[in-house]
Enzyme design. Structure first.
Site, PDB file in Angstrom:
ATOM      1  N   SER A 118      50.260 -15.313  33.591  1.00  0.00           N
ATOM      2  CA  SER A 118      50.526 -16.685  34.016  1.00  0.00           C
ATOM      3  C   SER A 118      50.193 -16.865  35.492  1.00  0.00           C
ATOM      4  CB  SER A 118      52.004 -17.019  33.825  1.00  0.00           C
ATOM      5  OG  SER A 118      52.383 -16.862  32.488  1.00  0.00           O
ATOM      6  N   HIS A 139      43.813 -17.449  29.935  1.00  0.00           N
ATOM      7  CA  HIS A 139      45.223 -17.847  29.966  1.00  0.00           C
ATOM      8  C   HIS A 139      45.523 -18.862  28.868  1.00  0.00           C
ATOM      9  CE1 HIS A 139      48.687 -20.061  32.099  1.00  0.00           C
ATOM     10  NE2 HIS A 139      49.163 -19.024  31.448  1.00  0.00           N
ATOM     11  N   GLU A 151      42.785 -21.532  29.733  1.00  0.00           N
ATOM     12  CA  GLU A 151      42.135 -21.450  31.043  1.00  0.00           C
ATOM     13  C   GLU A 151      41.249 -20.196  31.086  1.00  0.00           C
ATOM     14  OE1 GLU A 151      45.263 -23.570  34.122  1.00  0.00           O
ATOM     15  OE2 GLU A 151      45.535 -21.448  33.696  1.00  0.00           O
ATOM     16  N   ASN A 190      49.637 -24.218  35.577  1.00  0.00           N
ATOM     17  CA  ASN A 190      50.941 -23.792  36.112  1.00  0.00           C
ATOM     18  C   ASN A 190      51.096 -24.218  37.565  1.00  0.00           C
ATOM     19  OD1 ASN A 190      51.970 -22.625  33.830  1.00  0.00           O
ATOM     20  ND2 ASN A 190      51.340 -20.552  34.346  1.00  0.00           N
TER      21      ASN A 190
HETATM   22  N1  LIG Z   1      55.612 -17.183  27.228  1.00  0.00           N
HETATM   23  C1  LIG Z   1      54.701 -18.091  27.572  1.00  0.00           C
HETATM   24  O1  LIG Z   1      54.859 -19.289  27.339  1.00  0.00           O
HETATM   25  C2  LIG Z   1      53.421 -17.655  28.245  1.00  0.00           C
HETATM   26  C3  LIG Z   1      52.390 -18.577  28.381  1.00  0.00           C
HETATM   27  C4  LIG Z   1      51.191 -18.169  28.962  1.00  0.00           C
HETATM   28  C5  LIG Z   1      51.052 -16.878  29.428  1.00  0.00           C
HETATM   29  N2  LIG Z   1      52.097 -16.002  29.311  1.00  0.00           N
HETATM   30  C6  LIG Z   1      51.901 -14.639  29.802  1.00  0.00           C
HETATM   31  O2  LIG Z   1      51.641 -13.798  28.693  1.00  0.00           O
HETATM   32  C7  LIG Z   1      52.171 -12.481  28.936  1.00  0.00           C
HETATM   33  C8  LIG Z   1      53.119 -12.115  27.817  1.00  0.00           C
HETATM   34  O3  LIG Z   1      54.171 -13.059  27.742  1.00  0.00           O
HETATM   35  P1  LIG Z   1      55.078 -13.189  26.430  1.00  0.00           P
HETATM   36  O4  LIG Z   1      55.803 -14.470  26.537  1.00  0.00           O
HETATM   37  O5  LIG Z   1      54.286 -12.882  25.208  1.00  0.00           O
HETATM   38  O6  LIG Z   1      56.111 -11.980  26.683  1.00  0.00           O
HETATM   39  P2  LIG Z   1      56.975 -11.178  25.604  1.00  0.00           P
HETATM   40  O7  LIG Z   1      58.107 -10.602  26.367  1.00  0.00           O
HETATM   41  O8  LIG Z   1      57.239 -12.015  24.410  1.00  0.00           O
HETATM   42  O9  LIG Z   1      55.974 -10.005  25.125  1.00  0.00           O
HETATM   43  C9  LIG Z   1      55.514  -8.981  25.954  1.00  0.00           C
HETATM   44  C10 LIG Z   1      55.185  -7.796  25.066  1.00  0.00           C
HETATM   45  O10 LIG Z   1      54.507  -6.801  25.838  1.00  0.00           O
HETATM   46  C11 LIG Z   1      54.886  -5.544  25.319  1.00  0.00           C
HETATM   47  N3  LIG Z   1      54.556  -4.490  26.266  1.00  0.00           N
HETATM   48  C12 LIG Z   1      55.188  -4.128  27.405  1.00  0.00           C
HETATM   49  N4  LIG Z   1      54.562  -3.086  27.980  1.00  0.00           N
HETATM   50  C13 LIG Z   1      53.491  -2.787  27.186  1.00  0.00           C
HETATM   51  C14 LIG Z   1      52.460  -1.809  27.226  1.00  0.00           C
HETATM   52  N5  LIG Z   1      52.398  -0.918  28.225  1.00  0.00           N
HETATM   53  N6  LIG Z   1      51.531  -1.801  26.253  1.00  0.00           N
HETATM   54  C15 LIG Z   1      51.584  -2.711  25.245  1.00  0.00           C
HETATM   55  N7  LIG Z   1      52.543  -3.643  25.144  1.00  0.00           N
HETATM   56  C16 LIG Z   1      53.478  -3.681  26.100  1.00  0.00           C
HETATM   57  C17 LIG Z   1      56.382  -5.705  25.067  1.00  0.00           C
HETATM   58  O11 LIG Z   1      56.874  -4.693  24.187  1.00  0.00           O
HETATM   59  C18 LIG Z   1      56.409  -7.104  24.451  1.00  0.00           C
HETATM   60  O12 LIG Z   1      56.283  -7.068  23.051  1.00  0.00           O
HETATM   61  C19 LIG Z   1      52.816 -12.549  30.330  1.00  0.00           C
HETATM   62  O13 LIG Z   1      51.895 -12.113  31.283  1.00  0.00           O
HETATM   63  C20 LIG Z   1      53.090 -14.035  30.509  1.00  0.00           C
HETATM   64  O14 LIG Z   1      53.127 -14.433  31.855  1.00  0.00           O
HETATM   65  C21 LIG Z   1      53.272 -16.363  28.723  1.00  0.00           C
END
Ligand SMILES: NC(=O)c1ccc[n+]([C@@H]2O[C@H](COP(=O)([O-])OP(=O)(O)OC[C@H]3O[C@@H](n4cnc5c(N)ncnc54)[C@H](O)[C@@H]3O)[C@@H](O)[C@H]2O)c1
Length: 294
Positions: A118, A139, A151, A190
Site C-alpha cells: 500500500s 497495487h 495501480e 491512498n
Molecule cells: N487490505 C487491503 O485492503 C489492502 C489493499 C491494498 C493493498 N494491501 C496490501 O497488500 C498486502 C497484504 O495485505 P492483506 O490485507 O492481504 O494482509 P493479510 O494480513 O490478510 O495477509 C497477509 C498474508 O501474508 C502472509 N505472510 C506473511 N509473511 C509471509 C512470507 N514470508 N511468505 C508468504 N506469506 C507471508 C501471512 O501469513 C498472511 O496470510 C499488504 O502489503 C497491504 O498493504 C492491502
C-alpha cells in the site's frame, strides 16, 4: 513478456483475492504462504467468492476449472515456474525485503517481480534485488475480485518494458490500469484518500463526532458507498497502520503518523472484520453490533 503463470507470496485477504482474479482470467496461479492452515482458508474463501460470481454469471465457470488453476504451496522454489512473482504479505518492510530476496534467488531472469504494497517504496524493495529494473508496483484494491482499478507503479529503476508489461497484465486480468509514474509514498489513490481518513480519526479522537456519524455523513452527504471506518474495518487496521507508518518513515512528516485512536486498537489486536473488532464490533455471523471505544 507474456504472463501465463503467476506466483503470489501471501495468501491473506489480498493475495487470495488476486489469485482468484488471475485464475478467473485463465492464468495459472501458485499461491504461497507460511503454513497449510492459511492456504486452506484462502482456498475456501476463493471457492466461496468465485462460486458466487459464477452463480451470478459474472465470471465463467465451472468452479472446478477456476480452482484447478490455483496450486498452493509453502515452497518458494516454485517461484521459478512463474512469469510474474507478486508479493502480497504483511505491510512490513523487513518481511517484504526477505520475500524479495527469496524471489530474486529463484525467479527466472525474465520474470517480473511486483509488490502489492500500500505504501512501502517500490524502489527500496527493488534496490535489495539483483534485478531492480524488473521490479514494479501492482497495487490492487480490496476486495480484489470486485474493485476494477489496479495501480501500476513505476519505481526509480523500473524498466520501460517492465512498466508496460505491468499495464498489459492488468488489462489481461480484466482490470483498469492506473499508471503511477513516480514512486511517491502512498502512490496515488491512498495518497489522496489517507488525509481524509486521518482527519476522520483525529475528529473522533477530539470528540467532535462519533464513528457512526462520520460514516453516516460520508455515505449520505458525500456519495460514498461506505464510510471511512466501515472501509477501514474491511481493509484491516494493521494494514492502514503499517501503510501510514511507511509513509511517515519515508517523509518524516508528522501529519502521516498514525493517530492514537488507531495505534491503541492495533496494539489491542482489534484489526477489523478479520478479528471481529476494529472501529466496530461484529457478532459471530459478521453482523455489525456498534462502534468500539479505545
Ligand atoms: N487490505 C487491503 O485492503 C489492502 C489493499 C491494498 C493493498 N494491501 C496490501 O497488500 C498486502 C497484504 O495485505 P492483506 O490485507 O492481504 O494482509 P493479510 O494480513 O490478510 O495477509 C497477509 C498474508 O501474508 C502472509 N505472510 C506473511 N509473511 C509471509 C512470507 N514470508 N511468505 C508468504 N506469506 C507471508 C501471512 O501469513 C498472511 O496470510 C499488504 O502489503 C497491504 O498493504 C492491502
Amino acid at each position: 513478456m507474456e504472463i501465463k503463470k503467476v506466483f503470489i507470496a501471501g495468501a491473506g485477504l489480498m493475495g487470495s483475492g488476486i489469485a482468484q482474479v488471475c485464475a478467473q482470467a485463465g492464468l495459472e496461479v501458485i499461491l504461497c504462504d507460511v503454513g497449510p492452515e492459511v492456504l486452506e482458508k484462502a482456498s475456501k474463501n476463493i471457492a466461496w467468492s468465485a462460486g458466487k460470481l459464477i452463480e451470478k454469471g459474472k465470471t465463467a465457470g465451472p468452479l472446478e476449472a477456476v480452482m484447478g488453476r490455483i496450486a498452493t504451496t509453502t515452497d518458494y522454489g516454485r517461484a521459478s515456474e512463474a512469469d510474474l512473482c507478486l508479493e502480497a504479505a504483511f505491510e512490513k518492510l523487513e518481511v517484504k525485503k526477505d520475500i524479495f530476496a527469496r524471489l530474486d534467488a529463484v525467479a527466472r531472469p525474465e520474470a517480473l517481480l511486483a509488490s502489492n504494497t500500500s505504501a512501502i517504496s517500490i524502489s527500496t524493495l527493488a534496490a535489495g534485488t539483483k534485478r531492480p529494473e524488473m521490479v514494479l508496483g501492482l497495487h490492487f484494491f480490496s476486495p480484489a475480485p470486485m474493485m476494477e482499478a489496479v495501480e501500476v507503479v513505476r519505481g526509480q529503476f523500473t524498466g520501460d518494458e517492465v512498466f508496460e508489461a505491468g499495464r498489459r497484465f492488468v488489462l489481461q486480468i480484466g482490470k483498469e490500469p492506473i499508471l503511477v509514474h513516480k514512486d511517491v509514498p502512498g502512490f496515488l489513490i491512498n495518497r489522496i484518500n489517507f488525509p481524509a481518513a486521518l482527519e476522520a480519526m483525529r475528529l473522533v479522537e477530539m470528540g467532535v463526532a462519533g464513528i457512526e456519524d462520520v460514516d453516516k455523513g460520508l455515505r449520505l452527504a458525500s456519495g460514498r458507498k461506505m464510510g471511512i471506518f466501515e472501509t477501514g474495518d474491511l481493509v484491516g487496521l494493521d494494514v492502514t497502520h503499517g501503510a501510514l507508518l511507511a509513509i511517515y518513515e519515508e517523509t518524516k512528516d508528522p501529519r502521516w503518523y498514525p493517530p492514537a485512536v488507531l495505534r491503541r486498537r492495533v496494539q489491542a489486536g482489534w484489526l477489523g472484520r478479520k478479528t471481529g473488532r476494529g472501529w466496530y464490533e461484529y457478532g459471530p455471523d459478521g453482523t455489525r453490533l456498534g462502534p468500539t471505544k479505545a
